[in-house]
Design an enzyme around this catalytic site. Structure first.
Site, PDB file in Angstrom:
ATOM      1  N   SER A 165      28.337  43.062  65.432  1.00  0.00           N
ATOM      2  CA  SER A 165      28.218  44.343  64.754  1.00  0.00           C
ATOM      3  C   SER A 165      27.923  45.522  65.667  1.00  0.00           C
ATOM      4  O   SER A 165      28.182  46.656  65.295  1.00  0.00           O
ATOM      5  CB  SER A 165      27.171  44.257  63.640  1.00  0.00           C
ATOM      6  OG  SER A 165      25.999  43.629  64.092  1.00  0.00           O
ATOM      7  N   HIS A 188      32.178  42.038  59.351  1.00  0.00           N
ATOM      8  CA  HIS A 188      33.026  43.121  59.853  1.00  0.00           C
ATOM      9  C   HIS A 188      34.496  42.727  59.986  1.00  0.00           C
ATOM     10  O   HIS A 188      35.308  43.536  60.418  1.00  0.00           O
ATOM     11  CB  HIS A 188      32.498  43.617  61.203  1.00  0.00           C
ATOM     12  CG  HIS A 188      31.070  44.079  61.129  1.00  0.00           C
ATOM     13  ND1 HIS A 188      30.711  45.303  60.627  1.00  0.00           N
ATOM     14  CD2 HIS A 188      29.911  43.431  61.424  1.00  0.00           C
ATOM     15  CE1 HIS A 188      29.391  45.422  60.652  1.00  0.00           C
ATOM     16  NE2 HIS A 188      28.886  44.288  61.129  1.00  0.00           N
ATOM     17  N   LYS A 199      30.957  46.513  53.024  1.00  0.00           N
ATOM     18  CA  LYS A 199      31.553  47.167  54.197  1.00  0.00           C
ATOM     19  C   LYS A 199      33.003  47.489  53.865  1.00  0.00           C
ATOM     20  O   LYS A 199      33.236  48.407  53.086  1.00  0.00           O
ATOM     21  CB  LYS A 199      31.320  46.285  55.417  1.00  0.00           C
ATOM     22  CG  LYS A 199      29.825  46.351  55.763  1.00  0.00           C
ATOM     23  CD  LYS A 199      29.353  45.457  56.864  1.00  0.00           C
ATOM     24  CE  LYS A 199      27.863  45.748  57.076  1.00  0.00           C
ATOM     25  NZ  LYS A 199      27.111  44.591  57.558  1.00  0.00           N
TER      26      LYS A 199
HETATM   27  C1  LIG Z   1      25.725  44.195  57.316  1.00  0.00           C
HETATM   28  C2  LIG Z   1      25.639  42.815  57.825  1.00  0.00           C
HETATM   29  C3  LIG Z   1      24.989  41.814  57.116  1.00  0.00           C
HETATM   30  C4  LIG Z   1      24.187  42.110  55.876  1.00  0.00           C
HETATM   31  O1  LIG Z   1      25.003  42.400  54.793  1.00  0.00           O
HETATM   32  P1  LIG Z   1      24.414  43.327  53.629  1.00  0.00           P
HETATM   33  O2  LIG Z   1      25.351  43.094  52.495  1.00  0.00           O
HETATM   34  O3  LIG Z   1      24.421  44.708  54.149  1.00  0.00           O
HETATM   35  O4  LIG Z   1      23.032  42.824  53.337  1.00  0.00           O
HETATM   36  C5  LIG Z   1      25.035  40.532  57.593  1.00  0.00           C
HETATM   37  N1  LIG Z   1      25.676  40.241  58.750  1.00  0.00           N
HETATM   38  C6  LIG Z   1      26.290  41.189  59.488  1.00  0.00           C
HETATM   39  C7  LIG Z   1      26.964  40.807  60.750  1.00  0.00           C
HETATM   40  C8  LIG Z   1      26.276  42.499  59.055  1.00  0.00           C
HETATM   41  O5  LIG Z   1      26.850  43.442  59.787  1.00  0.00           O
END
Ligand SMILES: *Cc1c(COP(=O)(O)O)cnc(C)c1O
Length: 389
Positions: free
Chosen positions: A185, A213, A245
């Site tokens: 990320s 992602h 996302k």
């Molecule tokens: C954003 C994210 C999460 C958490 O997901 P949410 O739905 O925002 O709680 C988990 N793993 C990665 C790699 C992320 O970027």
């Protein structure tokens, strides 16, 4: 308020954070999520979200959510296993399973909760977890829970498949669980999933993949990182994807074999002991999934914008990333903040990411590219970075 020692201790720690230049603050957006954001009456181009396909502000998805709320009400009323599992939730699970190619999927209220359900449920006393050092904080917390349950946890250097193999070869654990982000990320790079999958097969390990992602973005139709690498929906894989996302709404899923998913449903504490997401969220996500499936044009624009940014900043401080996450390394914490501030003043919102989120000395701008960006948006950012950095 009276000044107690309890409060004074917290205030002291907060002052330390401020002195280290690591205080964080929230900006209040006075506009829906999208390529433009209004903050304090000022409009800026948004390079700070994870809304990779520009779906967070999509009208069709919002309409599906509104219609869902009208039909199904505002809340689910209970956890999934009690009485909170409604038809829209069940349909969404089936759609996600079909889309990702796995026999079954389970939805969660957030990706954080999904990750907390997987690793600690699979691994406890006598088992071992092997985790990439740059895994997301939620995977790290999940690993700590597994450790509290008695599992042996080991972290291998980022994407170091040889180191992972040495750990697996030396392990006598009953159950081995490899855990990795698919797209990291803060660096935007991909895990070498084909090599890691081969190790999982050879050492008979589970492979837990966090595709927060990659889902919606990678793969022929946005199915995610497994499809990108042409890997099978193996029974040893548990695929986590987030839905806040690229999918633009919120929540997450875990997909896997029917047995593995049933196991999570029966044993995953962060699945069991929490209220199911509002059914309207599931309605919105079904619409989003349809848009993702038919979203070749969105993905083509995203890839074109990523290519444009990389060409425009060739030879500068971008990390080698082929994804929507384009980190521009600055190094020094204060310099990264100053650069972000200068961009902000030009109407460009790019967040500075500092330790402890990233390793010391690697403070950076995390440029997030979206399918909603235009060629002119990207040109503005390139020009500004060339002048300021
Ligand atoms: C954003 C994210 C999460 C958490 O997901 P949410 O739905 O925002 O709680 C988990 N793993 C990665 C790699 C992320 O970027």
């Amino acid at each position: 308020m009276t000044d107690s020692t309890l409060t004074a201790q917290l205030a002291g720690e907060l002052a330390d954070i401020a002195t280290a230049g690591l205080s964080r603050r929230r900006r209040v957006l006075d506009s829906p999520a999208g390529r433009l954001a209004t903050v304090d009456g000022k409009q800026v181009l948004n390079f700070a979200s994870n809304d990779y396909l520009g779906l967070a502000g999509n009208g069709e998805i919002a309409a599906a959510m509104a219609a869902g709320a009208t039909q199904w009400g505002a809340g689910s009323g209970a956890s999934h296993l009690v009485s909170g599992h409604l038809t829209p939730h069940d349909q969404l699970e089936n759609e996600i399973a079909a889309f990702t190619g796995f026999p079954r999927a389970l939805t969660f209220s957030t990706g954080y909760l999904a990750n907390l359900a997987v690793t600690p449920t699979l691994a406890s006393r006598g088992d071992a977890v092997f985790a990439d050092k740059l895994n997301h904080a939620s995977l790290i917390d999940a690993m700590q829970l597994a450790k509290a349950n008695g599992a042996d946890v080991q972290r291998y250097p980022h994407n170091d498949v040889a180191a992972l193999e040495r750990l697996l070869a030396a392990s006598t654990a009953a159950r081995k669980v490899i855990v990795t982000d698919a797209v990291f990320s803060m660096d935007g790079d991909l895990a070498p999933l084909p090599l890691i999958y081969a190790l999982a097969e050879h050492y008979d390990a589970w492979l837990v993949i966090d595709d927060a992602h990659g889902f919606g973005v990678l793969g022929p139709h946005g199915e995610g990182s497994l499809a990108h690498f042409n890997l099978p929906a193996s029974e040893r894989i548990l695929l986590m994807g987030t839905l806040g996302k690229a999918a633009g709404v919120g929540g997450a899923f875990v997909a896997g074999s029917a047995t593995a998913i049933e196991y999570l449903l029966q044993k995953g504490r962060s699945y069991i002991f929490t209220t199911a997401a509002p059914p309207a969220v599931a309605c919105a996500l079904s619409k989003s999934l349809q848009i993702i499936r038919d979203g070749d044009a969105l993905r083509a624009n995203l890839m074109a914008r990523i290519g444009q940014l990389r060409d425009g900043l060739a030879g500068r401080a971008l990390l080698p990333s082929a994804t929507a996450i384009q980190p521009y390394i600055v190094g020094d914490n204060e310099a990264a903040v100053a650069l972000a501030k200068a961009l902000w003043e030009r109407g460009l919102w790019v967040p500075a990411i500092r330790p402890p989120t990233v390793p010391k000395g690697t403070a950076r701008l995390r440029i997030s590219v979206s399918a909603a960006h235009t060629a002119d948006d990207i040109d503005q950012l390139i020009t500004a970075l060339k002048e300021l950095a």
